[in-house]
Scaffold this motif. Structure first.
Motif, PDB file in Angstrom:
ATOM      1  N   GLU A 299      35.983  37.876  44.166  1.00  0.00           N
ATOM      2  CA  GLU A 299      36.346  37.056  43.002  1.00  0.00           C
ATOM      3  C   GLU A 299      35.327  37.160  41.865  1.00  0.00           C
ATOM      4  OE1 GLU A 299      37.843  33.066  44.185  1.00  0.00           O
ATOM      5  OE2 GLU A 299      39.626  34.081  43.413  1.00  0.00           O
ATOM      6  N   SER A 300      34.189  37.761  42.152  1.00  0.00           N
ATOM      7  CA  SER A 300      33.231  37.958  41.058  1.00  0.00           C
ATOM      8  C   SER A 300      33.648  39.141  40.189  1.00  0.00           C
ATOM      9  CB  SER A 300      31.820  38.205  41.627  1.00  0.00           C
ATOM     10  OG  SER A 300      31.748  39.506  42.202  1.00  0.00           O
TER      11      SER A 300
ATOM     12  N   GLY B 128      38.056  33.381  34.588  1.00  0.00           N
ATOM     13  CA  GLY B 128      37.705  34.195  35.738  1.00  0.00           C
ATOM     14  C   GLY B 128      37.968  35.670  35.554  1.00  0.00           C
ATOM     15  N   ASP B 129      37.850  36.135  34.320  1.00  0.00           N
ATOM     16  CA  ASP B 129      38.035  37.555  34.031  1.00  0.00           C
ATOM     17  C   ASP B 129      39.463  38.035  34.260  1.00  0.00           C
ATOM     18  OD1 ASP B 129      35.551  38.151  33.112  1.00  0.00           O
ATOM     19  OD2 ASP B 129      34.746  38.593  35.090  1.00  0.00           O
ATOM     20  N   ASP B 130      40.397  37.106  34.498  1.00  0.00           N
ATOM     21  CA  ASP B 130      41.784  37.505  34.646  1.00  0.00           C
ATOM     22  C   ASP B 130      42.345  37.883  33.289  1.00  0.00           C
ATOM     23  OD1 ASP B 130      41.712  37.047  37.260  1.00  0.00           O
ATOM     24  OD2 ASP B 130      42.916  35.223  37.251  1.00  0.00           O
ATOM     25  N   ALA B 131      43.447  38.648  33.314  1.00  0.00           N
ATOM     26  CA  ALA B 131      44.190  38.910  32.094  1.00  0.00           C
ATOM     27  C   ALA B 131      45.448  38.052  32.136  1.00  0.00           C
ATOM     28  CB  ALA B 131      44.570  40.383  32.019  1.00  0.00           C
TER      29      ALA B 131
ATOM     30  N   ALA C 117      27.202  45.818  43.298  1.00  0.00           N
ATOM     31  CA  ALA C 117      25.834  46.139  43.678  1.00  0.00           C
ATOM     32  C   ALA C 117      24.864  45.191  42.974  1.00  0.00           C
ATOM     33  CB  ALA C 117      25.520  47.594  43.348  1.00  0.00           C
ATOM     34  N   GLN C 118      25.139  44.942  41.701  1.00  0.00           N
ATOM     35  CA  GLN C 118      24.274  44.003  40.959  1.00  0.00           C
ATOM     36  C   GLN C 118      24.352  42.610  41.571  1.00  0.00           C
ATOM     37  OE1 GLN C 118      25.690  44.310  36.971  1.00  0.00           O
ATOM     38  NE2 GLN C 118      24.519  46.156  36.516  1.00  0.00           N
ATOM     39  N   ARG C 119      25.581  42.214  41.910  1.00  0.00           N
ATOM     40  CA  ARG C 119      25.778  40.868  42.462  1.00  0.00           C
ATOM     41  C   ARG C 119      25.047  40.732  43.807  1.00  0.00           C
ATOM     42  NH1 ARG C 119      29.561  36.393  42.856  1.00  0.00           N
ATOM     43  NH2 ARG C 119      28.115  34.907  43.756  1.00  0.00           N
ATOM     44  N   LEU C 120      25.154  41.749  44.628  1.00  0.00           N
ATOM     45  CA  LEU C 120      24.486  41.706  45.927  1.00  0.00           C
ATOM     46  C   LEU C 120      22.970  41.670  45.764  1.00  0.00           C
ATOM     47  CD1 LEU C 120      26.703  44.238  47.886  1.00  0.00           C
ATOM     48  CD2 LEU C 120      26.535  41.791  48.310  1.00  0.00           C
TER      49      LEU C 120
ATOM     50  N   PHE D 201      40.225  44.839  39.498  1.00  0.00           N
ATOM     51  CA  PHE D 201      39.520  45.527  40.579  1.00  0.00           C
ATOM     52  C   PHE D 201      39.751  44.880  41.949  1.00  0.00           C
ATOM     53  CE2 PHE D 201      36.037  46.603  37.265  1.00  0.00           C
ATOM     54  CZ  PHE D 201      36.787  47.678  36.818  1.00  0.00           C
ATOM     55  N   ARG D 202      40.225  43.643  41.945  1.00  0.00           N
ATOM     56  CA  ARG D 202      40.152  42.859  43.183  1.00  0.00           C
ATOM     57  C   ARG D 202      41.009  43.438  44.306  1.00  0.00           C
ATOM     58  NH1 ARG D 202      40.463  36.938  40.257  1.00  0.00           N
ATOM     59  NH2 ARG D 202      38.528  37.208  39.089  1.00  0.00           N
TER      60      ARG D 202
END
Lengths: 491, 168
Positions: B115-116, A153-156, B161-164, B121-122
């Motif tokens: 979560e994407s 999930g792109d986590d580190a 933006a891509q995901r949306l 960044f989350r």
């Protein structure tokens, strides 16, 4: 408290125009629509009473634990005196050691708790995504590197590597799942990490070592398994080990990258399973954004970085059970000492430090170098303005002996003034005791990392490590900085 | 009760009156379970009482504490839980799930969107875009510089933006 708690209204406050969420784009629109669907829930007196009750209960629990700890110490002391009276000095001392914790695997945490043990893992190849965060030389040609690998999930995920060939070949020995990496990635990593974070490593021997961030974990099997350790303070700021003398720097009341203290300094024996103490504590007069500790020739030096760039906290020396402030000499023009570092190869303690940072050009800073041969009681000026570093954030100084110094810039990049556009002059070498510095020559085909180095230290002999933290590998020299190599554990 | 303790409780009570209900609603939107959201908000306020003297910006602090718990919850429950919650949207838990952050236009939930993104960044996206904290507030809460937060938001915005776009 600086701010009134109610200086803003819910969910539509604190904004200056020009915030990314004010842009009229699809992303801002998506979240604005989602926010508009948030429905306030009732806030009842009953809920408030529950919150207060729970808070008081936790407070009482903490107080009770403190009381119980004191009582336990008193009982152990009485029991030890009783044994001594019964059996005489020789036999009694041995039994006393057994009571205090002869089992080297036992920690202050209940080891039966699943969360306090990270079970043994089988070594694997180094993942291609590995990026180095921290390096420690364990002796006997053994080097450990803690870093991050990509995981689901792109986590580190933090992962520990081990080399038994002085960095030529590597294996991954332990991956830490479930740690908090929210503040550990990117190019601007705060040194005060949240609970459950693991970002640094220090090893005492090829078998025994520590990883830490907010938490502290110990391994006694070369990194195969780890056990969480209890310690004074809630958040670990730094650990340093030299010749089996280990020191822990920790703090209470930390959150969101800063600590309010008290800050604790605790000596401990890596061969033993528990950390007691602390030996000394101090409540800093300003919020702290970083803390480092050095130990050399049995002298412990503590340095705290004030979160507010306008404030400064003088370094301190641990004298038995108290911390003594190290005052800067007149050569520092009123500025506090910083980057205090001991020479690692000297029989007598020699300390070097920087002070008096001065703007030098658009994106560089010059420093005065000072030296002390009496554990920081007095300082003499070595050079003024000879060291000029790129303005890239924190400054590190490493000293191998009285002649060989290495200085670097990088780390948490909240520098004041215009930051340097690249990594030029972020790694500087002196072979005349700090009287003059020259830029380190990158290995063929390599460039200095654009964001500088987050950590630099002398590991004894001519070995110095410089860790950029943003790259796969780390920089290393075995000849005091004349020739550098980039060690990429993936190859 | 010590007078210092009383003063802290009185100050936090003001914050409670202003923000507790909204925080529960905000958290419910993210985890689709009102009872659990209530627990998360309660826990954040218990911690706020304990740490009051070191907290500079209570509202930002509370949303950061709650967002960290939400991320922990997401991590523990995994994506299967999200699928299950969508599945039961029409049944007994419809009241909660109806408010689970689904954008009517895209049917993408806030959780799906956040979560994407890569882990780094989350938190900043949740705090800035969904909790409506300013860049400066997010920087203060995460211990990063404003420049870094802006950069992270910029990179996250490009990916989102891509995901949306794909979802629509």
């Amino acid at each position: 408290m600086n701010d009134s708690p109610l200086n803003d209204s819910p969910l539509n406050d604190g904004h200056n125009h020009g915030e990314p969420s004010d842009q009229r784009d699809a992303v801002a629109g998506f979240f604005a629509a989602a926010r508009s669907q948030v429905r306030d829930q009732p806030a009842t007196d009953l809920d408030w009473q529950r919150i207060v009750h729970e808070s008081r209960r936790s407070s009482r629990r903490r107080n009770r634990l403190a009381l119980l700890s004191s009582a336990a110490v008193a009982i152990i002391a009485i029991f030890a005196v009783f044994l001594w009276q019964q059996n005489g000095m020789g036999d009694g001392v041995r039994r006393g050691e057994a009571i205090v914790g002869g089992n080297p695997v036992t920690t202050g945490e209940p080891t039966s708790s699943p969360s306090s043990v990270s079970s043994a893992q089988r070594p694997t190849t180094v993942p291609d995504s590995f990026r180095t965060w921290s390096v420690s030389n364990a002796g006997q040609s053994t080097v450990y590197a803690l870093g991050a690998q990509d995981c689901e999930g792109d986590d580190a995920c933090p992962v520990l590597l081990r080399s038994g060939t002085n960095g030529r070949t590597w294996t991954a020995v332990h991956r830490f799942d479930g740690t908090d990496v929210s503040a550990a990635t990117g190019t601007d990593v705060p040194q005060v990490q949240p609970e459950r974070a693991v970002t640094q490593t220090r090893f005492a021997t090829p078998q025994t070592g520590y990883v830490f961030g907010g938490d502290l974990w110990v391994t006694r099997d070369g990194g195969a398994s780890f056990t969480k350790m209890s310690h004074p303070g809630s958040t670990v700021l730094d650990v340093e080990i030299n010749s089996q003398h280990a020191v822990l720097l920790s703090s209470d009341n930390c959150g969101q990258g800063v600590c309010n203290g008290p800050v604790y300094v605790t000596r401990f024996d890596p061969a033993k399973g528990t950390i007691t103490g602390p030996d000394a504590q101090v409540t800093p007069r300003a919020q702290v954004s970083a803390g480092t500790v050095t130990v050399q020739n049995d002298q412990v030096i503590v340095q705290l970085t004030a979160a507010n760039a306008g404030a400064s906290i003088a370094p301190m020396r641990l004298d038995d059970k108290k911390l003594t402030t190290l005052n800067a000499p007149p050569a520092c023009s009123g500025a506090a000492l910083q980057s205090v570092t001991p020479a690692t190869n000297s029989k007598q303690l020699q300390l070097f430090a920087l002070c008096n940072p001065q703007k030098a050009g658009n994106s560089q800073t010059s420093y005065t170098i000072v030296r002390s041969d009496d554990a920081g009681k007095s300082w003499s000026s070595v050079s003024r303005g000879a060291l000029i570093l790129a303005r890239l954030g924190d400054v590190w100084l490493a000293a191998a002996d009285s002649k060989h110094l290495v200085a670097s810039a990088g780390g948490p990049r909240e520098s004041t003034g215009v930051p340097a556009p690249n990594g030029d002059d972020s790694l500087m070498v002196s072979n005349n005791g700090g009287n003059g510095f020259g830029a380190a020559t990158p290995p063929k085909g390599q460039q200095l990392p654009g964001t500088g180095f987050d950590w630099t230290a002398s590991a004894g002999g001519g070995i110095v490590y410089a860790v950029p933290r943003t790259t796969h590998g780390f920089w290393m020299t075995s000849d005091y900085g004349t020739k550098w190599t980039v060690v990429d554990p993936r190859h | 009760m010590a007078s210092g303790e009383a003063a802290v409780e009185s100050a936090v009570r003001e914050v409670y009156d202003a923000h507790f209900g909204r925080l529960v609603g905000w958290t419910t939107q993210l985890i689709g379970d009102r009872d659990l959201a209530h627990d998360v908000a309660t826990d954040a306020f218990v911690k706020l009482l304990t740490h009051w003297h070191s907290v500079q910006d209570p509202r930002a602090w509370l949303y950061t504490a709650a967002a960290n718990q939400v991320r922990d919850h997401w991590r523990k429950r995994g994506r299967e839980a999200s699928a299950y919650e969508k599945f039961v949207a029409g049944s007994a838990r419809a009241v909660d799930v109806a408010d689970s952050g689904l954008d009517p236009a895209t049917r993408l939930s806030v959780r799906d969107a956040v979560e994407s993104l890569p882990e780094r960044f989350r938190l900043v996206v949740l705090l800035h875009y969904f909790a409506d904290l300013s860049v400066a507030q997010v920087a203060a809460q995460t211990g990063k510089s404003e420049g870094t937060i802006k950069r992270d938001l910029h990179d996250a915005r490009k990916q989102l933006a891509q995901r949306l776009e794909v979802t629509r």
